[in-house]
Design a protein around this motif. Structure first.
Motif, PDB file in Angstrom:
ATOM      1  N   PRO A 254       2.479   7.111  -4.842  1.00 60.24           N
ATOM      2  CA  PRO A 254       3.165   5.809  -4.855  1.00 60.24           C
ATOM      3  C   PRO A 254       4.636   6.011  -4.462  1.00 60.24           C
ATOM      4  O   PRO A 254       5.494   6.270  -5.297  1.00 60.24           O
ATOM      5  CB  PRO A 254       3.010   5.331  -6.297  1.00 60.24           C
ATOM      6  CG  PRO A 254       2.774   6.560  -7.100  1.00 60.24           C
ATOM      7  CD  PRO A 254       2.171   7.578  -6.186  1.00 60.24           C
TER       8      PRO A 254
ATOM      9  N   ASP B 254       2.854   1.480  -3.477  1.00 55.15           N
ATOM     10  CA  ASP B 254       2.026   1.992  -4.577  1.00 55.15           C
ATOM     11  C   ASP B 254       0.549   1.756  -4.274  1.00 55.15           C
ATOM     12  O   ASP B 254      -0.004   0.704  -4.608  1.00 55.15           O
ATOM     13  CB  ASP B 254       2.402   1.343  -5.902  1.00 55.15           C
ATOM     14  CG  ASP B 254       1.655   1.956  -7.087  1.00 55.15           C
ATOM     15  OD1 ASP B 254       0.808   2.850  -6.882  1.00 55.15           O
ATOM     16  OD2 ASP B 254       1.918   1.531  -8.222  1.00 55.15           O
TER      17      ASP B 254
ATOM     18  N   GLN C  35       0.839  -1.210   0.000  1.00 54.65           N
ATOM     19  CA  GLN C  35       0.000   0.000   0.000  1.00 54.65           C
ATOM     20  C   GLN C  35       0.871   1.255   0.000  1.00 54.65           C
ATOM     21  O   GLN C  35       0.585   2.209  -0.721  1.00 54.65           O
ATOM     22  CB  GLN C  35      -0.929  -0.009   1.220  1.00 54.65           C
ATOM     23  CG  GLN C  35      -1.809   1.201   1.368  1.00 54.65           C
ATOM     24  CD  GLN C  35      -2.926   1.272   0.325  1.00 54.65           C
ATOM     25  OE1 GLN C  35      -3.146   0.355  -0.456  1.00 54.65           O
ATOM     26  NE2 GLN C  35      -3.634   2.367   0.325  1.00 54.65           N
TER      27      GLN C  35
ATOM     28  N   ASN D 276      -6.270   1.066  -5.400  1.00 47.40           N
ATOM     29  CA  ASN D 276      -7.251   2.115  -5.686  1.00 47.40           C
ATOM     30  C   ASN D 276      -6.627   3.111  -6.658  1.00 47.40           C
ATOM     31  O   ASN D 276      -5.913   4.021  -6.242  1.00 47.40           O
ATOM     32  CB  ASN D 276      -7.677   2.822  -4.399  1.00 47.40           C
ATOM     33  CG  ASN D 276      -8.646   3.958  -4.658  1.00 47.40           C
ATOM     34  OD1 ASN D 276      -9.074   4.210  -5.777  1.00 47.40           O
ATOM     35  ND2 ASN D 276      -8.992   4.670  -3.595  1.00 47.40           N
ATOM     36  N   PRO D 277      -6.902   2.980  -7.948  1.00 48.35           N
ATOM     37  CA  PRO D 277      -6.298   3.871  -8.943  1.00 48.35           C
ATOM     38  C   PRO D 277      -6.617   5.358  -8.736  1.00 48.35           C
ATOM     39  O   PRO D 277      -5.886   6.218  -9.223  1.00 48.35           O
ATOM     40  CB  PRO D 277      -6.886   3.385 -10.274  1.00 48.35           C
ATOM     41  CG  PRO D 277      -7.297   1.982 -10.022  1.00 48.35           C
ATOM     42  CD  PRO D 277      -7.709   1.937  -8.567  1.00 48.35           C
ATOM     43  N   ARG D 278      -7.672   5.667  -7.985  1.00 53.22           N
ATOM     44  CA  ARG D 278      -8.056   7.070  -7.777  1.00 53.22           C
ATOM     45  C   ARG D 278      -7.572   7.632  -6.445  1.00 53.22           C
ATOM     46  O   ARG D 278      -7.947   8.737  -6.069  1.00 53.22           O
ATOM     47  CB  ARG D 278      -9.571   7.187  -7.880  1.00 53.22           C
ATOM     48  CG  ARG D 278     -10.047   6.763  -9.288  1.00 53.22           C
ATOM     49  CD  ARG D 278     -11.497   6.932  -9.470  1.00 53.22           C
ATOM     50  NE  ARG D 278     -11.814   8.351  -9.320  1.00 53.22           N
ATOM     51  CZ  ARG D 278     -13.023   8.854  -9.330  1.00 53.22           C
ATOM     52  NH1 ARG D 278     -14.049   8.064  -9.469  1.00 53.22           N
ATOM     53  NH2 ARG D 278     -13.226  10.142  -9.178  1.00 53.22           N
ATOM     54  N   THR D 279      -6.748   6.895  -5.731  1.00 61.43           N
ATOM     55  CA  THR D 279      -6.269   7.347  -4.432  1.00 61.43           C
ATOM     56  C   THR D 279      -5.401   8.601  -4.566  1.00 61.43           C
ATOM     57  O   THR D 279      -4.639   8.730  -5.529  1.00 61.43           O
ATOM     58  CB  THR D 279      -5.463   6.240  -3.711  1.00 61.43           C
ATOM     59  OG1 THR D 279      -5.084   6.721  -2.424  1.00 61.43           O
ATOM     60  CG2 THR D 279      -4.194   5.884  -4.473  1.00 61.43           C
TER      61      THR D 279
ATOM     62  N   HIS E 141       7.330   5.812  -7.574  1.00 59.94           N
ATOM     63  CA  HIS E 141       7.848   7.129  -7.980  1.00 59.94           C
ATOM     64  C   HIS E 141       9.188   7.467  -7.323  1.00 59.94           C
ATOM     65  O   HIS E 141       9.678   8.584  -7.469  1.00 59.94           O
ATOM     66  CB  HIS E 141       6.834   8.225  -7.671  1.00 59.94           C
ATOM     67  CG  HIS E 141       5.693   8.250  -8.635  1.00 59.94           C
ATOM     68  ND1 HIS E 141       4.666   9.140  -8.518  1.00 59.94           N
ATOM     69  CD2 HIS E 141       5.409   7.498  -9.730  1.00 59.94           C
ATOM     70  CE1 HIS E 141       3.795   8.946  -9.496  1.00 59.94           C
ATOM     71  NE2 HIS E 141       4.224   7.948 -10.234  1.00 59.94           N
TER      72      HIS E 141
ATOM     73  N   THR F 151      -1.923   3.017  -5.654  1.00 63.18           N
ATOM     74  CA  THR F 151      -2.781   3.046  -6.840  1.00 63.18           C
ATOM     75  C   THR F 151      -3.108   1.647  -7.350  1.00 63.18           C
ATOM     76  O   THR F 151      -4.046   1.493  -8.132  1.00 63.18           O
ATOM     77  CB  THR F 151      -2.152   3.866  -7.987  1.00 63.18           C
ATOM     78  OG1 THR F 151      -0.958   3.220  -8.442  1.00 63.18           O
ATOM     79  CG2 THR F 151      -1.834   5.283  -7.538  1.00 63.18           C
TER      80      THR F 151
END
Length: 122
Positions: A100, A88, A85, A93-96, A104, A90
């Motif tokens: 990441p 990453d 979590q 939950n891709p909209r979090t 990143h 996302t």
């Protein structure tokens, strides 16, 4: 080299040598306390910055975008899922709005491990 410069050099050398045991003790203390290191990273506004979004015990000026970081062992009985979590968010939950941190490269792998240890202890 003048007498004054020699004296100044000697004083600087002695002060450096005198500070070495204290510096070594600090490094040893930090290296032996991953929870303290993880907390420092999590609270650091320029690195982990967990307080920007989460309420954490002892945290100054916490945000409320994310859930409070409490009872983490109950919420994440599998520590690897907590690490995933943080690495990453996302993926789940891709909209979090949570960045990441691993993907990143906001934090190093070692820093993420320390943050996970600290957050999981809450």
């Amino acid at each position: 080299m003048t007498v004054h410069n020699k004296l100044l050099s000697a004083v600087l050398l002695l002060s450096t040598v005198a500070a070495l045991p204290a510096m070594a003790a600090d490094e040893k203390k930090d290296a032996s306390d991953p929870l303290a290191e993880g907390k420092a990273i999590a609270f650091d506004r320029g690195r982990g910055n967990c307080l920007a979004c989460h309420t954490i015990a002892d945290g100054q000026s916490p945000g409320t975008i994310g859930p409070p970081l409490i009872v983490m062992k109950q919420r994440y009985p599998d520590k690897a899922k907590l690490r995933a979590q943080i690495w990453d968010a996302t993926v789940a939950n891709p909209r979090t709005p949570m960045p990441p941190f691993g993907r990143h490269e906001i934090l190093t792998e070692a820093e993420i491990d320390k943050v996970v240890e600290y957050i999981w202890s809450l």
